[in-house]
Enzyme design. Structure first.
Site, PDB file in Angstrom:
ATOM      1  CB  SER A 251      -0.894   0.006   1.238  1.00  0.00           C
ATOM      2  OG  SER A 251      -0.090   0.141   2.413  1.00  0.00           O
TER       3      SER A 251
ATOM      4  CG  ASP B   4      -3.553  -3.007  -1.813  1.00  0.00           C
ATOM      5  OD1 ASP B   4      -4.497  -3.079  -2.612  1.00  0.00           O
ATOM      6  OD2 ASP B   4      -3.664  -3.266  -0.596  1.00  0.00           O
TER       7      ASP B   4
ATOM      8  CG  ASP C 247      -9.747   2.411  -4.584  1.00  0.00           C
ATOM      9  OD1 ASP C 247     -10.780   2.658  -5.234  1.00  0.00           O
ATOM     10  OD2 ASP C 247      -9.761   1.993  -3.415  1.00  0.00           O
TER      11      ASP C 247
ATOM     12  CD  GLU D 237     -12.443  -0.703  -4.552  1.00  0.00           C
ATOM     13  OE1 GLU D 237     -13.241  -0.427  -3.636  1.00  0.00           O
ATOM     14  OE2 GLU D 237     -11.245  -0.969  -4.348  1.00  0.00           O
TER      15      GLU D 237
ATOM     16  CG  HIS E 250     -10.090  -1.904   3.235  1.00  0.00           C
ATOM     17  ND1 HIS E 250     -10.793  -0.877   2.671  1.00  0.00           N
ATOM     18  CD2 HIS E 250      -9.512  -2.567   2.212  1.00  0.00           C
ATOM     19  CE1 HIS E 250     -10.645  -0.902   1.361  1.00  0.00           C
ATOM     20  NE2 HIS E 250      -9.869  -1.918   1.050  1.00  0.00           N
TER      21      HIS E 250
ATOM     22  CG  HIS F 212      -9.749  -4.958  -2.684  1.00  0.00           C
ATOM     23  ND1 HIS F 212      -8.758  -4.044  -2.431  1.00  0.00           N
ATOM     24  CD2 HIS F 212      -9.620  -5.292  -3.996  1.00  0.00           C
ATOM     25  CE1 HIS F 212      -8.062  -3.829  -3.531  1.00  0.00           C
ATOM     26  NE2 HIS F 212      -8.577  -4.575  -4.502  1.00  0.00           N
TER      27      HIS F 212
ATOM     28  CG  ASN G 170      -6.380  -7.520  -2.319  1.00  0.00           C
ATOM     29  OD1 ASN G 170      -6.101  -8.134  -3.341  1.00  0.00           O
ATOM     30  ND2 ASN G 170      -6.315  -6.202  -2.245  1.00  0.00           N
TER      31      ASN G 170
ATOM     32  CB  THR H 121      -6.698  -8.807   8.613  1.00  0.00           C
ATOM     33  OG1 THR H 121      -7.000  -7.451   8.275  1.00  0.00           O
ATOM     34  CG2 THR H 121      -7.041  -9.041  10.074  1.00  0.00           C
TER      35      THR H 121
END
Length: 350
Positions: free
Chosen positions: A61, A94, A116, A152, A202, A236, A279, A282
């Site tokens: 990211s 990302d 994005d 996206e 997310h 995602h 994706n 976490t």
């Protein structure tokens, strides 16, 4: 097929994401896209790839690039490519939030970028026109360099690494991807892959209870794939947030509130309906944190970073390998014939 046998040459394993996703579509599997911030995470991913013989998408990211610093990150990825020459490897930006962010990633040897445009420069859900305009600009630049682009449509809930509109679980349901709009978006931007909003978020706190078809709309993926059979779809916010990893963190002093992720079986259902990139971030963060907390609790005398980063790396490797097997990419590394970005420029020009 991107290059004939007589065109083969010694090249690094860093390739365009488009090549991987095309191969995944041809063979009906998905690919885990795994976020990184440091050396140990990259090592864990590559060890899992070797273990399962899997092609890999490693992504960073904007926040990760700032944390690790671009030059460190680029050289770590180059090292991964050289140390694992038989593993097809994509370096992906990302959630690029601007043309400049994506351009800088391309300049730092990223072989794929995400623009994005679903979130505007005020971190709010963007208009369709804004999204098309900014995404098309990135596509034109990237394809001229053989680099693939993910776009996206729709907006996910939550915020991670400073990205996202901070939508609640309920608000995210109001910004799901519209299949007709998705069809128009692909036609107007020529993106290689399309991230769709189906109710995921997310971060760790995706769902307050085990998700059902009412909040996790896999059926929406099926409709979008029907309209866009030749476009690679992306999920995602697709960590599964396993209970055992939450328990591991909490057993040794953590305070993760009860949460639910995207069940692996639902991701597999999505893969059967055109999802090619999934994706995952976490789950790996929880694995690393749990391993470190356990080491500190059980061996409080330890202070050498190697003592706690080794088990952290091993715990993340286990998660990555499990996802690679579950998504179907295991065993395909040797079946992908690498194509240079120059080769991809020719591909886009056709």
């Amino acid at each position: 097929t991107f290059r004939s046998e007589d065109e083969r040459e010694d090249i690094m394993a860093l390739i365009s994401m488009r090549q991987l996703l095309d191969h995944a579509a041809e063979n009906d599997y998905g690919i885990a896209a795994l976020n990184v911030n440091n050396m140990e995470q990259i090592q864990a991913i590559m060890a899992a790839a070797e273990e399962t013989e899997s092609p890999v998408i490693v992504q960073a990211s904007k926040g990760a690039r700032s944390y690790a610093e671009d030059l460190y990150l680029r050289n770590l990825m180059q090292a991964a490519s050289e140390l694992h020459p038989n593993i097809p490897l994509v370096m992906h930006q990302d959630h690029g939030d601007s043309v400049a962010t994506c351009q800088s990633a391309m300049d730092m040897a990223f072989t794929s970028v995400m623009m994005d445009g679903s979130i505007d420069d005020k971190s709010q859900p963007a208009s369709y026109e804004y999204n098309v305009n900014i995404t098309k600009q990135v596509v034109d630049i990237a394809h001229s360099r053989g680099i693939s682009v993910e776009g996206e449509i729709g907006a996910l809930g939550g915020v991670e690494d400073g990205h996202g509109a901070g939508l609640s679980e309920e608000e995210a349901q109001e910004h799901l991807t519209d299949p007709e709009e998705a069809e128009r978006f692909v036609a107007e931007t020529n993106v290689d892959a399309l991230a769709v909003a189906i109710g995921t978020s997310h971060g760790a706190y995706k769902f307050t209870k085990k998700p059902t078809g009412e909040v996790l709309r896999i059926s929406l993926i099926e409709e979008i794939h029907r309209r866009l059979p030749n476009t690679h779809l992306v999920m995602h916010g697709s960590s599964s947030v396993p209970q055992e990893l939450q328990d591991l963190v909490n057993e040794f002093g953590g305070n993760i509130k009860q949460t639910y992720g995207v069940p692996v079986e639902e991701i597999q259902r999505g893969i059967k309906s055109g999802v090619r990139k999934v994706n995952v971030d976490t789950d790996n963060r929880l694995a690393i944190t749990g391993a470190i907390r356990r080491l500190f609790a059980q061996s409080p005398e330890k202070f050498d970073p190697r003592d706690y980063m080794k088990p952290a790396r091993a715990e993340m490797q286990k998660v990555c390998a499990a996802r690679m097997v579950a998504f179907g990419q295991a065993g395909y590394a040797s079946k992908i014939q690498p194509c240079t970005l120059k080769c991809m420029v020719d591909f886009y020009a056709k």
